[in-house]
Design a protein around this motif. Sequence first.
Motif, short mmCIF file in Angstrom:
data_model
loop_
_atom_site.label_atom_id
_atom_site.label_comp_id
_atom_site.label_asym_id
_atom_site.label_seq_id
_atom_site.Cartn_x
_atom_site.Cartn_y
_atom_site.Cartn_z
N HIS A 138 0.80 -1.22 0.00
CA HIS A 138 0.00 0.00 0.00
C HIS A 138 0.84 1.28 0.00
N GLY A 139 2.13 1.13 -0.16
CA GLY A 139 3.02 2.29 -0.20
C GLY A 139 3.09 2.94 -1.57
N PRO A 140 3.90 3.98 -1.70
CA PRO A 140 3.93 4.76 -2.95
C PRO A 140 4.31 3.97 -4.20
N THR A 141 5.16 2.94 -4.11
CA THR A 141 5.49 2.21 -5.34
C THR A 141 4.90 0.80 -5.33
N MET A 142 4.07 0.51 -4.33
CA MET A 142 3.27 -0.72 -4.30
C MET A 142 4.08 -2.01 -4.23
N ALA A 143 5.27 -1.96 -3.62
CA ALA A 143 5.99 -3.19 -3.28
C ALA A 143 6.56 -2.99 -1.88
N PHE A 144 6.88 -4.09 -1.20
CA PHE A 144 7.26 -3.95 0.21
C PHE A 144 8.56 -3.18 0.39
N LYS A 145 9.34 -3.03 -0.67
CA LYS A 145 10.63 -2.34 -0.53
C LYS A 145 10.48 -0.86 -0.17
N ASP A 146 9.26 -0.32 -0.27
CA ASP A 146 9.05 1.08 0.10
C ASP A 146 9.51 1.41 1.53
N VAL A 147 9.20 0.50 2.46
CA VAL A 147 9.51 0.80 3.86
C VAL A 147 11.03 0.92 4.07
N GLY A 148 11.77 -0.05 3.57
CA GLY A 148 13.23 0.01 3.73
C GLY A 148 13.83 1.21 3.03
N ALA A 149 13.35 1.50 1.82
CA ALA A 149 13.92 2.62 1.06
C ALA A 149 13.61 3.96 1.73
N ARG A 150 12.38 4.11 2.22
CA ARG A 150 12.00 5.37 2.87
C ARG A 150 12.77 5.57 4.17
N PHE A 151 12.94 4.50 4.92
CA PHE A 151 13.66 4.61 6.19
C PHE A 151 15.12 4.95 5.95
N MET A 152 15.75 4.24 5.01
CA MET A 152 17.16 4.50 4.72
C MET A 152 17.37 5.93 4.22
N ALA A 153 16.48 6.39 3.32
CA ALA A 153 16.63 7.73 2.76
C ALA A 153 16.61 8.78 3.87
N ARG A 154 15.72 8.60 4.82
CA ARG A 154 15.58 9.60 5.87
C ARG A 154 16.74 9.54 6.87
N CYS A 155 17.26 8.34 7.12
CA CYS A 155 18.45 8.24 7.98
C CYS A 155 19.63 8.95 7.31
N LEU A 156 19.80 8.67 6.02
CA LEU A 156 20.92 9.29 5.30
C LEU A 156 20.75 10.81 5.25
N GLY A 157 19.54 11.25 5.03
CA GLY A 157 19.25 12.70 5.03
C GLY A 157 19.63 13.33 6.36
N TYR A 158 19.31 12.63 7.46
CA TYR A 158 19.65 13.16 8.79
C TYR A 158 21.18 13.22 8.97
N PHE A 159 21.87 12.15 8.61
CA PHE A 159 23.32 12.12 8.81
C PHE A 159 24.03 13.15 7.92
N ASN A 160 23.40 13.52 6.83
CA ASN A 160 24.01 14.47 5.89
C ASN A 160 23.56 15.90 6.09
N ARG A 161 22.79 16.13 7.16
CA ARG A 161 22.10 17.43 7.25
C ARG A 161 23.06 18.61 7.26
N ASN A 162 24.25 18.44 7.81
CA ASN A 162 25.17 19.58 7.87
C ASN A 162 26.31 19.51 6.86
N ASN A 163 26.26 18.48 6.01
CA ASN A 163 27.33 18.34 5.02
C ASN A 163 27.22 19.37 3.92
N GLN A 164 28.33 19.87 3.47
CA GLN A 164 28.29 20.74 2.31
C GLN A 164 28.30 19.90 1.04
N GLU A 165 28.98 18.77 1.14
CA GLU A 165 29.11 17.92 -0.04
C GLU A 165 27.90 17.03 -0.24
N GLU A 166 27.66 16.70 -1.49
CA GLU A 166 26.53 15.82 -1.78
C GLU A 166 26.98 14.36 -1.80
#
Length: 431
Positions: free
Chosen positions: A100-128
């Motif tokens: 029932h997630g945005p791309t309709m396969a169970f991988k949504d949960v893992g991908a969304r969680f990982m993306a947000r963790c990485l976003g948090y860890f990178n919040r003060n980085n200048q580099e991409e």
Amino acid sequence: MNYYSLHKKASNVSFKEAVIRGLAPDKGLYFPESITPLSNEFITNISSYSNEAIALQAIQQFIGDEIPKPVLLEIIKETLCFDFPVVDIENEIKTLELFHGPTMAFKDVGARFMARCLGYFNRNNQEEVTVLVATSGDTGGAVASGFLGVKNVNVVILYPSKKVSEVQEKQLTTLGRNIKALEVSGTFDDCQKMVKNAFLDESLLSKMQLTSANSINIARWLPQMFYFFFAYKQLTNKNKKVVFSVPSGNYGNICAGMLAKKLGLPIHQFIASTNANDVIPEFLATQEYRPKPSVQTISNAMDVGDPSNFIRIQQLYDNKFDALKNDLHSYSYTDYQTREAMLHLYKNCNYIADPHGAVGYLGIKTYQEENPDTQCIFLETAHPVKFLDVVEPVIHKSIEYPPQIKAVIDKKKQASPIENYEQLKSFLLSN
Ligand SMILES: *Cc1c(COP(=O)(O)O)cnc(C)c1O
């Protein structure tokens, strides 16, 4: 929480470093240093907790203080912004719908969680940071959607031209912004080889920070354990033995279920259900692990000949074969049997399953013949619309596009064609 490499030749790292690295420098998978069971009180009263509260309880120890609790709770809320219903199929057979997630396969949960963790860890980085990933279908869409708009993160997805379904291609090529798709003239294996080359290319790594988002990353693996808690929470009879059948390819999802059991969730038995790619059923029968080249099937997200997460499962059981065999059964089914199961489910249960869910259902049928006194749940890992060309000819009925699919299907595909590693490298360096 610290993590060690299962090859035991690299040093231990924090959660943050394990997420950023993906794989340890010795090419081993990361594994948590300790696993502490949750309280009986929590498990007994699980039905009174919200999904977010359950997820927080389950994952907190694996992150420790590396993400402050309010931030972690926000990440969990954003990750779990859809339903995980348990649906009745037949007597003592239910399915847990993970699509029932945005791309309709169970991988949504893992991908969304990982993306947000990485976003948090990178919040003060200048580099991409550039996330580089190869997909045979479902991973690409989930990663594209999960990472869309995450600050300081660029995503580059390689997919094999003409070898993913139309829905899958649209999901990974139409989002724009920080998501770039590369259409490779070749197979999924060619895509994966190019990605591997990039991670070994020192001249590339000295110019940019690359990370991967495949299923071995702990931030994709760990949140999958939530599903098993959510299913258990919804059971009305918690006294009857609970059995899960998990359609398995790289064995990440089922391994997360086994971690949930280790945390105290009372799961009687796991069934790893799979297609013609039968390395694990063979292993459990012979005690010999023999990887093979993958075979193409209609449940293609499970076309894996050397399941990457199986080593984590063995670690959960201290590499003790008999203990593992006690908790895990594994069965393999042909495409013919899978189609028959889809037809049976449609005609007799009025349920449209995708080919992966149908394989999960078959696993339960085999198990319940010998073990009738159980309540069994198979995971429905993708919506049937993602495998239209397989499902529609079997059930002779057309499937309507759900809103998530309607939103992308008429959008214009944007992908750059590439043929070899040199073209990938120059793309990465110029973007
Ligand atoms: C990825 C996937 C699987 C296999 O999951 P693993 O964690 O690799 O075992 C099963 N079904 C679908 C629909 C998938 O996309």
